[in-house]
Scaffold this motif. Structure first.
Motif, PDB file in Angstrom:
ATOM      1  N   ASP A 163      36.296  41.202  30.030  1.00 27.09           N
ATOM      2  CA  ASP A 163      35.995  42.617  29.779  1.00 27.09           C
ATOM      3  C   ASP A 163      37.266  43.464  29.779  1.00 27.09           C
ATOM      4  O   ASP A 163      37.417  44.369  28.953  1.00 27.09           O
TER       5      ASP A 163
ATOM      6  N   SER B 159      39.152  42.864  26.499  1.00 29.40           N
ATOM      7  CA  SER B 159      38.487  43.563  25.396  1.00 29.40           C
ATOM      8  C   SER B 159      38.752  45.060  25.464  1.00 29.40           C
ATOM      9  O   SER B 159      39.021  45.704  24.436  1.00 29.40           O
ATOM     10  N   ALA B 160      38.690  45.627  26.645  1.00 32.52           N
ATOM     11  CA  ALA B 160      38.952  47.057  26.801  1.00 32.52           C
ATOM     12  C   ALA B 160      40.403  47.388  26.459  1.00 32.52           C
ATOM     13  O   ALA B 160      40.687  48.412  25.833  1.00 32.52           O
TER      14      ALA B 160
END
Length: 83
Positions: free
Chosen positions: A48, A51-52
């Motif tokens: 995550d 991806s961020a």
């Protein structure tokens, strides 16, 4: 890392170059930090965060292009002439 260390934004050890011209110290330190983070944080959180980070980098790049186009001078000598 090298340019940022030369400018004083990172510690000077990141700008050290060995006899072959390699940035061995900065690569080693960054690798150790990544190993520690990867071993302490679960993969789902890392996924995550990656991806961020990619989304933020793309958004900042796209926003900077838009801002540059809006704030650029009306006469743009660097553009090609229309034929």
């Amino acid at each position: 890392q090298y340019a940022m260390a030369q400018d004083g934004l990172l510690p000077a050890i990141f700008a050290k170059v060995d006899a072959s011209g390699n940035l061995w110290h900065g690569t080693f330190i960054a690798g150790v930090v990544m190993i520690v983070v990867a071993s302490c944080v679960p993969f789902t959180y890392l996924n995550d965060l990656i991806s961020a980070g990619v989304l933020m980098a793309f958004s900042m790049t796209a926003a900077s292009v838009v801002l540059l186009r809006l704030k650029s001078p009306p006469k743009r000598p660097f553009l090609l002439q229309k034929s």
